[in-house]
Write an enzyme that holds these catalytic residues in place. Structure first.
Site, PDB file in Angstrom:
ATOM      1  N   LEU A  94       0.821  -1.205   0.000  1.00 40.38           N
ATOM      2  CA  LEU A  94       0.000   0.000   0.000  1.00 40.38           C
ATOM      3  C   LEU A  94       0.861   1.262   0.000  1.00 40.38           C
ATOM      4  O   LEU A  94       1.950   1.309   0.566  1.00 40.38           O
ATOM      5  CB  LEU A  94      -0.924   0.016   1.218  1.00 40.38           C
ATOM      6  CG  LEU A  94      -1.894  -1.155   1.379  1.00 40.38           C
ATOM      7  CD1 LEU A  94      -2.903  -0.838   2.476  1.00 40.38           C
ATOM      8  CD2 LEU A  94      -2.608  -1.487   0.085  1.00 40.38           C
ATOM      9  N   HIS A  95       0.328   2.295  -0.677  1.00 36.67           N
ATOM     10  CA  HIS A  95       0.977   3.604  -0.737  1.00 36.67           C
ATOM     11  C   HIS A  95      -0.104   4.669  -0.613  1.00 36.67           C
ATOM     12  O   HIS A  95      -1.271   4.359  -0.320  1.00 36.67           O
ATOM     13  CB  HIS A  95       1.786   3.747  -2.036  1.00 36.67           C
ATOM     14  CG  HIS A  95       1.034   3.371  -3.272  1.00 36.67           C
ATOM     15  ND1 HIS A  95      -0.103   4.038  -3.695  1.00 36.67           N
ATOM     16  CD2 HIS A  95       1.242   2.390  -4.187  1.00 36.67           C
ATOM     17  CE1 HIS A  95      -0.554   3.507  -4.816  1.00 36.67           C
ATOM     18  NE2 HIS A  95       0.236   2.494  -5.139  1.00 36.67           N
ATOM     19  N   GLY A 123      -9.218   2.738  -8.083  1.00 36.12           N
ATOM     20  CA  GLY A 123      -8.511   3.907  -8.592  1.00 36.12           C
ATOM     21  C   GLY A 123      -8.675   4.075 -10.093  1.00 36.12           C
ATOM     22  O   GLY A 123      -8.691   3.101 -10.847  1.00 36.12           O
ATOM     23  N   SER A 134       2.717   0.634  -6.900  1.00 39.31           N
ATOM     24  CA  SER A 134       3.586  -0.245  -6.122  1.00 39.31           C
ATOM     25  C   SER A 134       4.851  -0.595  -6.900  1.00 39.31           C
ATOM     26  O   SER A 134       5.874  -0.948  -6.310  1.00 39.31           O
ATOM     27  CB  SER A 134       2.826  -1.526  -5.750  1.00 39.31           C
ATOM     28  OG  SER A 134       1.678  -1.225  -4.993  1.00 39.31           O
ATOM     29  N   HIS A 166      -3.446   4.150  -2.371  1.00 35.05           N
ATOM     30  CA  HIS A 166      -4.375   3.275  -1.660  1.00 35.05           C
ATOM     31  C   HIS A 166      -4.983   3.986  -0.446  1.00 35.05           C
ATOM     32  O   HIS A 166      -6.179   3.839  -0.160  1.00 35.05           O
ATOM     33  CB  HIS A 166      -3.660   2.008  -1.180  1.00 35.05           C
ATOM     34  CG  HIS A 166      -3.110   1.152  -2.280  1.00 35.05           C
ATOM     35  ND1 HIS A 166      -1.763   1.046  -2.522  1.00 35.05           N
ATOM     36  CD2 HIS A 166      -3.724   0.383  -3.205  1.00 35.05           C
ATOM     37  CE1 HIS A 166      -1.570   0.220  -3.533  1.00 35.05           C
ATOM     38  NE2 HIS A 166      -2.738  -0.188  -3.972  1.00 35.05           N
TER      39      HIS A 166
END
Length: 330
Positions: free
Chosen positions: A30-31, A148, A187, A34
Site C-alpha cells: 500500500l501507498h 482507482g 507499487s 491506496h
C-alpha cells in the site's frame, strides 16, 4: 481506531453490520494512492459504516514471465497504512481461502474490451482480474467498492461486469494520486532506479502535453465561435499562438472539437523523445479511447474519453492515463 486483521470469510461474515460496508481491493504494498481510496471509503461509509481493505496477490492475473514472485508483500506496513487511513478491517485471505481446491475451472470472461490495450499486452490478465474481483465481492459482501482511476481499463471492466451480471454493489472510481514530480503512484515505482525514474516521468509528461493541446484546441474553437468577423477571428486565433495558416476563420469554424489526432500527436512527441533517453522508454501503447469500450475515438468524437499510455523502463512496466472531455460540435 484499531484495524482488525482477518484471514477467512467466515470471520468477516461473523462481524455485526450496522451501516454500509465499503471495500477497497488491493494487492498489498500500500501507498498514498491506496490510502486515498481508504479515506474516500471512510467518508462514504460514514461513522456508522465499515471500511474493509482486501490484501490479496491474485495469481490468476499474472501472465508468464510477469512479476508474481517479485511482487512486494508488506502486510505489516499495509496494516499501518490502512489503519491510519481509517480502515476497520484488513481482509488478507490465503490463496486456498480464495481458490479452495486450486485455480477455478469457471472464470469471468472480460469479453472484447478485455482484449484491447492492456489485454493485448497481457493476455488473460483481465479474465483473472474480474474473476478475483467477483470472488472478493462475494466474500466481502459490500454495499460500495472503490477502485482507482489509474487502472482505467480495469475500472471500466469492473463497472461493466457489475452492470452486465447484476451485482448488487455500487462502484466508485477515485482520481489518480500522483507524486510531486507527476509520476502516478504505483507499487511498481519502487523498482525504478533513479535514472529509470527520470525516464519514466515521460508517461505523465506525455499525458499532460496531450491535455494541454486539448485545452488549446478547445480554446481556439471557443474563440472562433465568439468572434464573428473573418479577419478579427484570424487575428484572435493568431494571438493564441497558432500559425497564420491555421488561423483561417472558415477552417477553424469547421474544425473538429478538441482534435483527438492533435492530442495524440502532442503526447507522442514526448514519448518519442523519451525513447532516445538513457535508459530509453519502450512504448507499449498510446491510445485515446472511449471509456465505454476502450476503442480508439475518431476526430468527430464528442464526450468523455481517456488518454492512456503504457511503457517499460528497464524491467518495470508502468501505466498511466488522464480523462478528457471533447465538447459538442457547433
Amino acid at each position: 481506531m484499531t484495524t482488525t486483521l482477518l484471514r477467512t470469510a467466515d470471520e468477516l461474515h461473523a462481524r455485526a453490520r450496522v451501516g454500509r460496508r465499503a471495500v477497497v481491493m488491493t494487492m498489498g504494498a500500500l501507498h498514498e494512492g491506496h490510502a486515498t481510496l481508504v479515506r474516500t471509503a471512510r467518508e462514504i461509509a460514514g461513522p456508522d459504516g465499515e471500511v474493509v481493505v482486501t490484501v490479496f496477490v491474485n495469481p490468476l492475473q499474472f501472465g508468464a514471465g510477469e512479476d508474481l514472485d517479485r511482487y512486494p508483500r508488506t502486510l505489516d506496513a499495509d496494516l499501518k497504512i490502512a489503519e491510519d487511513a481509517g480502515a476497520d478491517v484488513v481482509f488478507a485471505p490465503s490463496v486456498d481461502e480464495v481458490y479452495p481446491g486450486g485455480e477455478p475451472q469457471v472464470r469471468i470472461s472480460a469479453g472484447p474490451m478485455g482484449e484491447r490495450l492492456e489485454g493485448t499486452s497481457r493476455p488473460g490478465h483481465f479474465d483473472g482480474m474480474l474473476t478475483v474481483v467477483a470472488k472478493l465481492l462475494h466474500l466481502t459482501r459490500p454495499d460500495i467498492a472503490l477502485y482507482g482511476q489509474k487502472d482505467a481499463q480495469q475500472l471500466a471492466l469492473i463497472r461493466r461486469m457489475v452492470r452486465d451480471l447484476n451485482f448488487g454493489v455500487e462502484i466508485v472510481g477515485v482520481p489518480t494520486v500522483r507524486e510531486d514530480d507527476g509520476l502516478a503512484l504505483s507499487s511498481r515505482n519502487r523498482y525504478l532506479a533513479p535514472r529509470e525514474r527520470r525516464t519514466a516521468l515521460a508517461l505523465s509528461r506525455a499525458l499532460f502535453a496531450g491535455r494541454d493541446r486539448h485545452a488549446a484546441q478547445e480554446a481556439l474553437r471557443a474563440r472562433a465561435r465568439e468572434v464573428p468577423a473573418t479577419h478579427a477571428r484570424a487575428e484572435a486565433l493568431s494571438a493564441l499562438g497558432e500559425s497564420r495558416a491555421a488561423a483561417d476563420a472558415h477552417a477553424v469554424a469547421k474544425a473538429l472539437p478538441g482534435a483527438p489526432s492533435a492530442v495524440r500527436a502532442a503526447a507522442r512527441l514526448v514519448l518519442d523523445d523519451a525513447a532516445r533517453q538513457d535508459p530509453p522508454l519502450a512504448l507499449d501503447y498510446l491510445a485515446l479511447v472511449d471509456p465505454s469500450d476502450f476503442t480508439e475515438i475518431e476526430d468527430d468524437f464528442t464526450g468523455e474519453a481517456v488518454l492512456a499510455v503504457a511503457a517499460r523502463v528497464g524491467t518495470t512496466r508502468l501505466i498511466d492515463n488522464i480523462p478528457l472531455t471533447f465538447g459538442a460540435a457547433s
